[in-house]
Design a protein around this motif. Structure first.
Motif, PDB file in Angstrom:
ATOM      1  N   ASN A   1       0.936  -1.094  -0.020  1.00 48.79           N
ATOM      2  CA  ASN A   1       0.029  -0.191   0.225  1.00 48.79           C
ATOM      3  C   ASN A   1       0.982   1.229  -0.024  1.00 48.79           C
ATOM      4  N   ILE A   2       0.686   2.105  -0.923  1.00 50.27           N
ATOM      5  CA  ILE A   2       1.539   3.286  -0.979  1.00 50.27           C
ATOM      6  C   ILE A   2       0.344   4.582  -0.935  1.00 50.27           C
ATOM      7  N   THR A   3       0.755   5.270   0.046  1.00 51.48           N
ATOM      8  CA  THR A   3      -0.272   6.650   0.402  1.00 51.48           C
ATOM      9  C   THR A   3       0.594   7.668   0.725  1.00 51.48           C
ATOM     10  N   ASN A   4      -0.195   8.989   0.399  1.00 52.92           N
ATOM     11  CA  ASN A   4       0.618  10.192   1.117  1.00 52.92           C
ATOM     12  C   ASN A   4      -0.229  10.777   2.081  1.00 52.92           C
ATOM     13  N   GLY A   5      -0.940  10.067   2.686  1.00 52.46           N
ATOM     14  CA  GLY A   5      -2.003  10.281   3.669  1.00 52.46           C
ATOM     15  C   GLY A   5      -3.348  10.557   3.490  1.00 52.46           C
ATOM     16  N   VAL A   6      -3.510  11.032   2.220  1.00 53.58           N
ATOM     17  CA  VAL A   6      -4.703  11.328   1.624  1.00 53.58           C
ATOM     18  C   VAL A   6      -5.305  10.269   0.719  1.00 53.58           C
ATOM     19  N   GLN A   7      -4.252  10.250  -0.422  1.00 58.79           N
ATOM     20  CA  GLN A   7      -4.512   8.875  -1.536  1.00 58.79           C
ATOM     21  C   GLN A   7      -3.804   7.980  -1.186  1.00 58.79           C
ATOM     22  N   ARG A   8      -4.341   6.872  -1.991  1.00 55.23           N
ATOM     23  CA  ARG A   8      -3.691   5.422  -1.812  1.00 55.23           C
ATOM     24  C   ARG A   8      -3.945   4.756  -3.190  1.00 55.23           C
ATOM     25  N   CYS A   9      -2.955   3.837  -3.166  1.00 53.73           N
ATOM     26  CA  CYS A   9      -2.824   3.027  -4.439  1.00 53.73           C
ATOM     27  C   CYS A   9      -2.263   1.667  -3.940  1.00 53.73           C
ATOM     28  N   GLU A  10      -2.536   0.567  -4.614  1.00 55.95           N
ATOM     29  CA  GLU A  10      -1.954  -0.951  -4.217  1.00 55.95           C
ATOM     30  C   GLU A  10      -0.922  -1.186  -5.436  1.00 55.95           C
ATOM     31  N   TYR A  11       0.225  -1.829  -4.944  1.00 59.11           N
ATOM     32  CA  TYR A  11       1.340  -2.300  -6.000  1.00 59.11           C
ATOM     33  C   TYR A  11       1.510  -3.830  -5.601  1.00 59.11           C
ATOM     34  N   SER A  12       1.087  -4.824  -6.412  1.00 53.23           N
ATOM     35  CA  SER A  12       1.286  -6.230  -6.380  1.00 53.23           C
ATOM     36  C   SER A  12       2.455  -6.827  -7.276  1.00 53.23           C
ATOM     37  N   LYS A  13       3.141  -7.884  -6.737  1.00 48.40           N
ATOM     38  CA  LYS A  13       4.115  -8.492  -7.322  1.00 48.40           C
ATOM     39  C   LYS A  13       4.410  -9.858  -6.949  1.00 48.40           C
ATOM     40  N   ASP A  14       4.376 -10.749  -8.053  1.00 48.67           N
ATOM     41  CA  ASP A  14       4.740 -12.257  -7.376  1.00 48.67           C
ATOM     42  C   ASP A  14       6.184 -12.337  -7.349  1.00 48.67           C
ATOM     43  N   PHE A  15       6.819 -12.607  -6.320  1.00 47.33           N
ATOM     44  CA  PHE A  15       8.344 -13.118  -6.050  1.00 47.33           C
ATOM     45  C   PHE A  15       8.563 -14.597  -6.072  1.00 47.33           C
ATOM     46  N   GLY A  16       9.738 -14.810  -6.608  1.00 45.38           N
ATOM     47  CA  GLY A  16      10.336 -16.260  -6.633  1.00 45.38           C
ATOM     48  C   GLY A  16      11.218 -16.256  -5.409  1.00 45.38           C
ATOM     49  N   PHE A  17      12.243 -16.851  -5.648  1.00 42.54           N
ATOM     50  CA  PHE A  17      13.304 -17.336  -4.648  1.00 42.54           C
ATOM     51  C   PHE A  17      14.678 -16.507  -4.609  1.00 42.54           C
ATOM     52  N   GLY A  18      15.036 -15.708  -3.606  1.00 43.79           N
ATOM     53  CA  GLY A  18      16.313 -15.390  -3.873  1.00 43.79           C
ATOM     54  C   GLY A  18      16.614 -13.995  -4.742  1.00 43.79           C
ATOM     55  N   GLY A  19      15.718 -13.187  -5.093  1.00 39.96           N
ATOM     56  CA  GLY A  19      15.896 -12.053  -5.932  1.00 39.96           C
ATOM     57  C   GLY A  19      15.971 -11.132  -5.409  1.00 39.96           C
ATOM     58  N   ALA A  20      16.490  -9.688  -5.761  1.00 41.16           N
ATOM     59  CA  ALA A  20      16.645  -8.414  -5.318  1.00 41.16           C
ATOM     60  C   ALA A  20      16.128  -7.321  -6.159  1.00 41.16           C
ATOM     61  N   TYR A  21      15.093  -6.376  -5.671  1.00 47.88           N
ATOM     62  CA  TYR A  21      14.402  -5.593  -6.595  1.00 47.88           C
ATOM     63  C   TYR A  21      14.514  -4.117  -6.055  1.00 47.88           C
ATOM     64  N   THR A  22      14.532  -3.037  -6.758  1.00 48.95           N
ATOM     65  CA  THR A  22      14.378  -1.845  -6.406  1.00 48.95           C
ATOM     66  C   THR A  22      13.157  -1.118  -7.273  1.00 48.95           C
ATOM     67  N   PHE A  23      12.210  -0.665  -6.551  1.00 53.55           N
ATOM     68  CA  PHE A  23      10.974  -0.251  -7.025  1.00 53.55           C
ATOM     69  C   PHE A  23      11.031   1.360  -7.290  1.00 53.55           C
ATOM     70  N   LEU A  24      10.900   1.787  -8.429  1.00 55.25           N
ATOM     71  CA  LEU A  24      10.848   3.080  -8.736  1.00 55.25           C
ATOM     72  C   LEU A  24       9.369   3.888  -8.631  1.00 55.25           C
ATOM     73  N   ILE A  25       9.533   4.899  -7.857  1.00 51.83           N
ATOM     74  CA  ILE A  25       8.090   5.652  -7.812  1.00 51.83           C
ATOM     75  C   ILE A  25       8.523   6.948  -8.661  1.00 51.83           C
TER      76      ILE A  25
END
Length: 675
Positions: free
Chosen positions: A489-513
């Protein structure tokens, strides 16, 4: 307990692979050194029944201490998650493991020999069946434990905060050990309890010492040679004891090459488990933990033992082939060697998917463009690269020098200092003059987890589930998530959105907003995922062939070896020879220690091939030794000596002649069944 032990060392104490492997095999070696002590106690003083009871109590106490050692307050930890009072946990763990080694080692030579005592000499078929059932029971318990203990470990429990539940994983075996002891004692009236024979180990050692001393005392040629070097003890010790010692020594000599089999076999609980942590354990509806792959061993044993006992061995006999115990053991060793060849092939496939991490003298850098326009980045001596809006460079650049110059477009140039042996990401916002250097992971995330972080490219603060507040143009801390679908869940205190992802095993990710992030649009599609470390792509199913081969080798080697040790041992030295058999396991684990700590082979697949090659050589040596071994019936030999001791001198001479004829006849028959 062993199912999770190496992971306990690696993830609770944060020891490296080699140290975790070394301590694991030190513990296993101790478990198979202490049977000598158990055999002495059983044969000399207490008998097998009481020895099993008393040392099982020690065993249970050790398990309880192990469970206590794993309890810690998660709030009292360092930043890396290590308990501040780690020395207390290590001390308790080592004490618990020592008591477990003393307890399990003490009962190991007694349990199988105690079972064998329940059968008379006329019940050889039933005794052979017992050893197969005995092995099935052991592996039935192993099957349950390797399924359940990793599940208990994976539970969330703890003081004030949740953590992996090693106290439960160690505590349940402690409780079950107590239950099993109560059940064993309840059957006391039904057992045949052979009385202890006196301090047989001491007598054996004294007899051997006297024979050696007497032999060197009479080195001159005027003393006639004797048929066997143990015959030099006849001046002081009775011939029956000398004959019994000869029987034991002949078998112990055969045991010399056997430790290398256990060197390979016991690595399924260390090296193979660690190998599984770099693999994909998703089997559709079922997801296996790395330590649960060990369940293949007991499952296959429960399948293969009856198949071998009821189908394969009788079929081989009907074909006219004499598949003697020593031949079976040789085949078992070769199967174990093939298992390690299979493990090496799997490791080669894994190595192809592993990231190319920097060496101790290198540094690596990835460029992340958080701006809304494409940029050109030049880092001499590499050629310029183009990075799209809200994207990252394709891969890490490797540098031997730690001081580098970065040019973004024609106007912005800066000098950066990299850290040796580290990976970095260079985060470039819309204003290149505010670029930021952050550290990245230099190893795969532990336990098959995924390491994730968020970069907020907006000019306002946002809150993300589990990450808390992330300031403008800032990078969050790294957070570990398990395999499966995760929603943030990503929110600025007023608005909100959901981001979903399927993860495998042993990965590393950087999510860019991105800086152009707008809540009104489909915000989830605006977030970009950068793959810093690829997830495990080699499936755990590829370990099945190596587990099948090592288990098939175990069935024809270990089950046969247990029965062979019992059948070839004198009546008063059953537990002693069982302890000698178990001692080969200890020496096998010491060999792993030497390779893991002293040799330090850099490539794991090469270590597997080395072990396989050594075992093939040892198998050839063992087959030659086995060819010259003659199978005996200890009871017959003991009866002949005992009878001769009770007769008059002239009758002894007659018995001796008959005995020589009998032994010669036995020898001629045995030649037909030689290896």
């Amino acid at each position: 307990m062993r199912a999770v032990l190496v992971l306990y060392f690696k993830y609770f104490f944060l020891w490296d692979d080699d140290l975790a492997t070394s301590i694991y095999h030190t513990f296993v070696a101790l478990c198979y050194l202490t049977p000598i002590l158990g055999a002495i106690i059983a044969d000399s003083w207490l008998g097998k029944f009481k020895t099993i009871i008393y040392l099982s109590i020690v065993y249970a106490i050790g398990q309880v201490i192990m469970a206590v050692s794993a309890i810690h307050d998660i709030t009292d930890t360092d930043r890396d998650g290590t308990p501040n009072n780690m020395s207390v946990h290590v001390t308790l763990s080592m004490l618990g493991l020592f008591l477990i080694a003393l307890g399990t080692g003490g009962i190991k030579p007694c349990v199988s020999a105690f079972g064998g005592d329940q059968f008379g000499e006329h019940q050889q078929r039933q005794r052979s069946t017992f050893f197969s059932i005995f092995y099935l029971c052991i592996n039935g318990g192993s099957l349950l434990s390797t399924l359940i203990t990793p599940i208990l470990r994976a539970q969330e429990c703890g003081i004030h905060s949740q953590q992996k539940c090693y106290p439960l994983a160690f505590g349940v075996p402690a409780a079950l050990m107590v239950v099993s002891l109560v059940v064993f004692i309840a059957g006391s009236n039904m057992y045949v309890k052979a009385a202890p024979q006196g301090n047989i180990m001491l007598r054996v050692c004294k007899c051997i010492g006297f024979a050696i001393k007497n032999r060197f005392r009479h080195r001159s040629k005027k003393y006639p040679k004797r048929e066997h070097w143990m015959d030099w003890a006849t001046e002081k010790y009775d011939k029956l004891l000398i004959a019994q010692i000869k029987m034991v020594l002949r078998v112990l000599f055969l045991y010399i090459p056997l430790p290398l089999f256990w060197t390979l076999f016991d690595q399924k609980g260390s090296r193979w488990t660690l190998q599984a942590t770099t693999m994909d354990g998703n089997f559709g509806q079922l997801t296996l933990q790395p330590d649960q792959m060990q369940t293949l061993n007991p499952i296959l044993i429960l399948t293969l033992v009856p198949i071998m006992d009821r189908i394969i061995y009788p079929l081989i006999k009907k074909c006219g082939l004499n598949f003697t115990p020593l031949r079976r053991m040789t085949v078992g060793m070769l199967l174990a060697a093939l298992a390690f060849v299979a493990a090496a092939l799997v490791q080669l496939e894994i190595d192809k998917t592993l990231p190319n991490f920097p060496s101790a003298s290198q540094s690596q850098l990835k460029v992340i463009n958080m701006g809304n326009t494409e940029i050109a980045v030049t880092i001499p001596p590499d050629a310029p690269i183009t990075v799209g809006a809200v994207q990252a460079s394709d891969d890490y650049l490797t540098f031997e020098n730690q001081i580098i110059t970065v040019s973004v477009g024609p106007a912005t140039t800066t000098t950066l200092k990299l850290t040796k042996g580290m990976r970095h990401s260079l985060v470039i916002p819309s204003d290149p003059n505010s670029m930021n250097l952050v550290d990245d992971l230099t190893s795969k995330p532990q336990e098959g987890n995924n390491a994730i972080r968020f970069i907020n490219g907006m000019t306002t603060m946002v809150n993300v589930t589990n990450f808390g507040s992330i300031g403008p143009s800032s990078v969050s801390d790294v957070f570990l998530v398990a395999q499966g679908k995760r929603t943030f869940n990503i929110t600025n205190g007023v608005q909100r959105c959901e981001y979903s992802k399927d993860f495998g095993f042993g990965g590393a990710y950087t999510f860019l907003i991105p800086s152009t992030f707008t809540w009104a649009q489909d915000c989830a599609n605006m977030i970009r995922a950068v793959e810093d470390i690829k997830p495990n792509s080699v499936h755990m199913a590829l370990q099945i062939p190596q587990y099948f081969l090592i288990t098939a080798g175990e069935v024809v080697f270990s089950v046969t070896g247990l029965e062979f040790s019992y059948s070839q041992a004198p009546s008063n030295m059953k537990a002693v020879l069982q302890a000698g058999w178990l001692l080969t396991v200890a020496f096998g684990n010491f060999i792993v220690l030497i390779v893991a700590e002293a040799v330090k082979i850099p490539k794991q697949w090469a270590e597997y091939v080395l072990f396989a090659s050594l075992l093939v050589v040892v198998s050839v040596i063992f087959s030659i030794m086995a060819y010259f071994y003659t199978y005996i019936n200890p009871a017959e030999i003991e009866a002949q000596f005992a009878e001769a001791e009770d007769l008059e001198p002239e009758d002894k001479e007659t018995i001796a002649m008959d005995k020589r004829d009998s032994i010669q006849h036995t020898y001629e028959n045995a030649k037909q069944t030689k290896m």
